[in-house]
Every structure is written in structure tokens, then in C-alpha cells.
Design an enzyme around this catalytic site. Structure first.
Site, short mmCIF file in Angstrom:
data_model
loop_
_atom_site.label_atom_id
_atom_site.label_comp_id
_atom_site.label_asym_id
_atom_site.label_seq_id
_atom_site.Cartn_x
_atom_site.Cartn_y
_atom_site.Cartn_z
N GLU A 1 1.09 -0.46 -5.06
CA GLU A 1 0.20 0.67 -5.36
C GLU A 1 1.08 1.84 -5.75
O GLU A 1 1.52 2.63 -4.91
CB GLU A 1 -0.66 1.04 -4.15
CG GLU A 1 -1.73 2.05 -4.54
CD GLU A 1 -2.31 2.83 -3.39
OE1 GLU A 1 -3.36 3.44 -3.58
OE2 GLU A 1 -1.72 2.84 -2.29
N ASP B 1 0.83 -1.20 0.00
CA ASP B 1 0.00 0.00 0.00
C ASP B 1 0.87 1.26 0.00
O ASP B 1 1.89 1.32 0.70
CB ASP B 1 -0.87 -0.02 1.26
CG ASP B 1 -1.84 1.12 1.34
OD1 ASP B 1 -2.73 1.19 0.48
OD2 ASP B 1 -1.73 1.96 2.27
C1 GLC Z 1 -4.18 3.33 -0.28
C2 GLC Z 1 -5.43 2.51 -0.21
C3 GLC Z 1 -6.54 3.38 0.28
C4 GLC Z 1 -6.17 3.91 1.65
C5 GLC Z 1 -4.82 4.59 1.64
C6 GLC Z 1 -4.28 4.83 3.01
O1 GLC Z 1 -4.27 4.36 -1.20
O2 GLC Z 1 -5.70 1.91 -1.43
O3 GLC Z 1 -7.77 2.73 0.31
O4 GLC Z 1 -7.14 4.80 2.09
O5 GLC Z 1 -3.85 3.81 0.98
O6 GLC Z 1 -3.85 3.62 3.58
#
Ligand code: GLC
Length: 566
Positions: free
Chosen positions: A290, A230
């Protein structure tokens, strides 16, 4: 047989079958491709997938019960968004213990059961690993905030303000307001890129790195096949805390617009990714990232100079193509295809509006859902599906501010309604709450669940779901789709996106009509070694056909065919 010989024989069989199993799991094919390059991944938002105990929120046993569905659909690995203990401020992305399961979702024993059943169904488990921050209720943070001399103080970023009521600098939180929160207990500010309840870990501290790497080892031992990492962009910050440049205007949450020059994409992230990758490699695991890349250079960096960082960085480029434009898709595909790594294809997720709403024109929505399946499931690379895309599930955005669950939507209403719309319960049947739960679900299902659900669509050979099943089946069995290279065809065509996937003298042609009127397309593949050709349709939507080298496509039609040499 003497006893020791019998024992030896049993031992031999055990060792042999174990090594066979290991080999099967980690097999590399003739092209040197590994399991994750041929796998279809599927993202599950556990609150919303399947509710085994009818409390209105999904759980791990619910997922286990649906492994048969997933396997039959053609899914090889599921990425479960965070299911660790959490105060649920950000629905699990605020983790208070990395080595357990939130009671709302079940227990560690339930997880072990899921992993064991996953093995039986050939579905691997990928966990979501939130590495930028923890919950403010994590024991590390509780210790860190307790005193300036706590051994955990340096696990997070604590700084003095610039003056009375003035945070250390102008950095803005992704979720609104200053990214610094004053803590009266010790008179300092802590940094949080996301909500105040999500303090950022200090990755410059080797103890943090060690603890976080060890978490992955702990899960690998429990049978996890990889992680989706993440928010990797935000692991490091400028040590001098320089102010970010301010640009004119305000963002959707009403804060000043800034360029995130000093708190995003700092080089340290690559050392961390290389370290995590080393541990992953020892466990034949995959790392998905991500990674909100702006361009191909950034994407390349996430693969790593020696392909030693993320195997599957998600560039989200498709999710930013906001209308069906062959030229734009062609551009994005060519860029990702030539970036030097294995491409990853994503069309929506738990933070991004569903593709049904992004591209739907209100008349041909199901055809468009099939068109998108025809695209991201036939490209060179690994697709990561989002639950419900295979049904043509649509966003169900909240209608009133008081219904919003996502704090981001509460803050941003009405300009930003938050992410509830794309997180609604999976639609299993046409019974109450789409068969998800007999209890009121945590988010309501859209009225379209009556027609767009697993049970009804399974009975209709023309449904979006059946189309996904056909394409996924083809993708798993056709060598050109698994191994072949990608070549754009008819690159000037403004309506039809066409490409060829070829492998060892065989090829599959994919033609996707992105317009709302019927089209005829002629192909000349002489330069590809196909002198005079015809097509043998593999998966097509109704009305799509070919005669010789010409293909006829209805509005938004899909034609996937083997190319035959004559
Ligand atoms: C990423 C996740 C999202 C979350 C953020 C903070 O972007 O996909 O859903 O709110 O991280 O952890």
C-alpha cells in the site's frame, strides 16, 4: 518386486510429483515472468464477501465456498484484508494476534481448509499484513504500556510530553487529532499514526523486526503465497521528532493541515522492505504494497534499486483520475509503464470510492464499468480487482450519521462519510440482502443489487459480469496481453484511449471510447510494422466494429481486437 525396490519406486514418484508441483507453482515463463506477473488478483473484504453461518458478517468458510466462482471468473489470487483476531476498531486493521484467525471469521483450521481448497481451485491466498501498528490489545502493547521498565517498552514509541498537557510534537493522526496519546499509567505519550487504539510499532528495535519477519515465515509455512503490506509509508519517524511544517487551512477532519515531512516516507522503510522481500523470495511469494506514491520517482523507490523490494507497489494513480480523460490515463499509464518494475493496476478498494461512482454518469454506468474493465485488465502489468467491481457494484454511503460504522466517518461527518460505502456486502443474487445473509448484514446493500448481482448477471450475456469474464479469459490466453509491450496510439485523441500490446510479431489493439458520443477512429500502424491492416475483434461491446483500419465505437464503447497483417 522386492520390498525396498517398491518403496524406492514410491519415494521416487512422491519426490518427482512434488518437484513437478513446485515447478508448476513457481514456474518462470519464456520471458522470465513469474506467477504473480500473469495472475489476476482480487481483493476480498472478509466481513462483506460471503457469510456461511448467517450472522450478518462474512467469514472464511464463506470465501472457501466461493472459490469456484472466483476461479471461473478468472481470479488467480485473493488478497484477504485482515482476518486476524482484532477488537475491530478499524475492522481488522488493529491486530491483536498476528498468528491466529478472529473467531468472527472462523478458526485456523478453517484457514487451512481455505488454503487447501485454494490449491485445488488454483487460487492463491495473500494475507494483509499490518506492519506499522498493532492493536492496543496486542500482548506486546499491553506489556509495553505496563511499565517503563517492561522488556516490551521499546517495541512502541513512548515519549515525554513537551510540558503539561502538551504532546511531544505537532504530528496529526490520519484519523483525527494529535498522533500522541497520553497514558497516565506511566506518564508518557505513545505515538499512533492511525486511531489511538493502533499504537505504532518501533521498527528501530531489532526485536520488532525479527518478530515481524517471523510472522511472515509462520504464514508461508501455512501456504500463504504473499502479503499485501499495509501502510508502509509510516513505519519510521524522525528520531528528533521535529514538528511537521504547517500549511494554511484545515483537513477534512477539522485538524490543521500539515506536511508530513518528518513522519512519512523515511528511508528506513526500504531496509525493512528488502528484509521482508528476502524472506518472500525464499518462499516464492509476492509482496504487494500500500504505497501512496506521489510520483514515479517514489514508485521506483518502492520497487527497490535492484528490484529487491516490492514486486507490486500499488501507486493508486488510476484512483486519483477522477474523470474519464484519455490524456490523463495515457499520462499515468506511460509513467507506470516506464518506472522499471512490473506495473500494478487498481481502480478501487476498501478505502476508495468504487469506480462505478467515480466515473458513472447516471446514464451509461454499466458501459463505463465495462470500459474500465477493458482498460485495467488489458494493460501490461498485474491488475488487482476489488470484489464486486465485476458486477458494477456501487457505493452505498450512509445517509444518516447514526448509521455510520467506520469511525473515520463518525469523526468526519458530514464532510467525510467514511469508508462504509465501498465495503457493503457482495451481491450474490436478487434475494433478500443480495443473497449475502438471511441475517441483517453489518452494512446494508444498495437497491441496485436487484439487477447487479452474480445470479442475474450470469444469465445476461450483456452484463458487466459477463464482460469481465470475457476480458479475463482473453487476458489469460492471449500471449500479446500476457507478455506484450505497451504502446500508446493516436496520442492526440481527446475522446478515445487506444493502445497496442505486441509480442513476437502479433499484436492486440485496445480502443476505449471515454466520451458519451459515438466515435470513428482510424489507425495507421505502419511504424509498428503493420503495413496494411485489419482487425479481428476479440472482445467488443455491442455496436463496436471495424472496417479496414477504421474502428467505430458507440458512446463508452470498447474494442479489443487482434491486428492482422495483410
Ligand atoms: C490502510 C488500510 C486502511 C486502514 C489503515 C490503518 O490504509 O487500507 O483500511 O484503516 O491502513 O491500518
Amino acid at each position: 518386486m522386492p520390498r525396498s525396490a517398491a518403496l524406492n519406486a514410491i519415494l521416487f514418484i512422491l519426490v518427482a510429483s512434488y518437484s513437478l508441483q513446485v515447478r508448476a507453482q513457481n514456474a518462470v515463463d519464456a520471458e522470465g515472468h513469474q506467477w504473480w506477473q500473469h495472475a489476476v488478483f482480487y481483493e476480498i473484504y472478509p466481513r462483506s464477501f460471503a457469510d456461511s453461518n448467517n450472522d450478518g458478517v462474512g467469514d472464511l468458510n464463506g470465501i472457501t465456498a466461493k472459490l469456484g466462482y472466483l476461479h471461473d471468473l478468472g481470479v488467480d489470487a485473493i488478497w484477504i484484508t485482515p482476518c486476524y483476531p482484532s477488537p475491530q476498531v478499524d475492522f481488522g486493521y488493529d491486530v491483536s494476534d498476528y498468528e491466529n484467525i478472529d473467531p468472527m471469521y472462523g478458526t485456523l483450521a478453517d484457514f487451512d481448509h481455505l488454503a487447501a481448497e485454494g490449491k485445488k481451485h488454483d487460487v492463491r491466498i495473500i494475507l494483509d499484513y499490518v506492519i506499522n501498528h498493532t492493536s492496543d490489545q496486542h500482548k506486546w502493547f499491553l506489556a509495553s504500556r505496563s511499565s517503563k521498565t517492561s522488556p516490551y517498552r521499546n517495541w512502541y514509541m513512548w515519549r515525554d510530553g513537551r510540558g503539561a498537557n502538551q504532546p511531544p510534537n505537532n504530528w496529526i493522526s490520519e484519523f483525527g487529532g494529535s498522533a500522541w496519546k497520553f497514558d497516565p499509567k506511566t506518564g508518557q505519550y505513545y505515538y499512533h499514526y492511525f486511531y489511538t487504539e493502533q499504537p505504532d510499532l518501533n521498527w528501530n528495535n531489532p526485536e520488532v523486526e525479527k518478530a515481524m519477519f517471523d510472522v511472515t515465515r509462520w504464514w508461508y509455512k501455512r501456504g500463504v503465497a504473499g502479503f499485501r503490506l499495509d501502510a508502509v509509508d509510516t513505519l519510521f519517524e524522525d528520531p528528533d521528532l521535529r514538528d511537521n511544517p504547517v500549511v494554511p487551512g484545515k483537513n477534512k477532519l477539522g485538524d490543521p493541515n500539515t506536511e508530513e515531512k518528518y513522519n512519512k516516507k523515511l528511508p528506513g522503510v526500504h531496509d525493512v522492505l528488502q528484509g521482508l522481500r528476502k524472506v518472500a523470495d525464499e518462499n516464492h511469494a509476492v509482496l504487494i504494497g500500500e504505497t501512496w506514491t506521489k510520483n514515479i520517482d517514489e514508485l521506483k523507490q518502492y520497487y527497490g534499486e535492484h528490484n529487491n523490494e516490492l514486486q507490486l507497489p500499488m501507486d493508486f494513480m488510476f484512483t486519483r483520475v477522477d474523470k474519464l480523460s484519455p490524456a490523463e490515463f495515457r499520462r499515468q499509464i506511460a509513467a507506470a509503464d516506464s518506472a522499471g518494475g512490473w506495473p500494478t493496476w487498481v481502480i478501487s478498494n476498501h478505502d476508495i470510492v468504487r469506480s462505478y461512482n467515480r466515473y458513472g454518469d447516471g446514464t451509461h454506468n454499466d458501459d463505463i464499468a465495462k470500459l474500465m474493465a477493458g482498460l485495467y485488465l488489458t494493460l501490461r502489468g498485474t491488475p488487482i480487482m476489488y470484489y464486486g467491481e465485476e458486477l458494477g457494484m456501487e457505493n452505498n454511503d450512509p445517509k444518516r450519521p447514526e448509521d455510520v460504522k467506520d469511525p473515520k466517518g463518525k469523526l468526519g461527518w458530514p464532510a467525510d462519510k467514511g469508508r462504509d460505502g465501498e465495503r457493503t456486502p457482495m451481491q450474490w443474487s436478487d434475494s433478500v440482502n443480495a443473497g449475502f445473509s438471511t441475517h441483517d448484514p453489518w452494512l446494508p446493500v444498495p437497491p441496485s443489487y436487484k439487477t447487479h448481482n452474480v445470479a442475474s448477471e450470469s444469465k445476461d450475456p450483456d452484463s458487466v459480469l459477463e464482460f469481465y469474464r470475457k476480458v479475463l479469459k482473453l487476458r489469460h490466453t492471449n500471449a500479446a496481453l500476457l507478455e506484450g509491450d505497451y504502446k500508446a496510439l493516436n496520442e492526440d485523441d481527446a475522446s478515445v484511449l487506444s493502445y497496442l500490446r505486441s509480442y513476437k510479431g502479433k499484436a492486440v489493439l485496445i480502443a476505449l471510447n471515454m466520451s458519451d458520443s459515438p466515435k470513428k477512429v482510424a489507425f495507421d500502424l505502419a511504424s509498428n510494422g503493420f503495413a496494411s491492416l485489419s482487425f479481428n475483434g476479440l472482445v467488443t461491446t455491442p455496436g463496436a466494429s471495424s472496417a479496414g483500419s477504421e474502428v467505430t465505437l458507440p458512446a463508452f464503447g470498447v474494442f479489443i481486437a487482434e491486428v492482422e497483417k495483410k
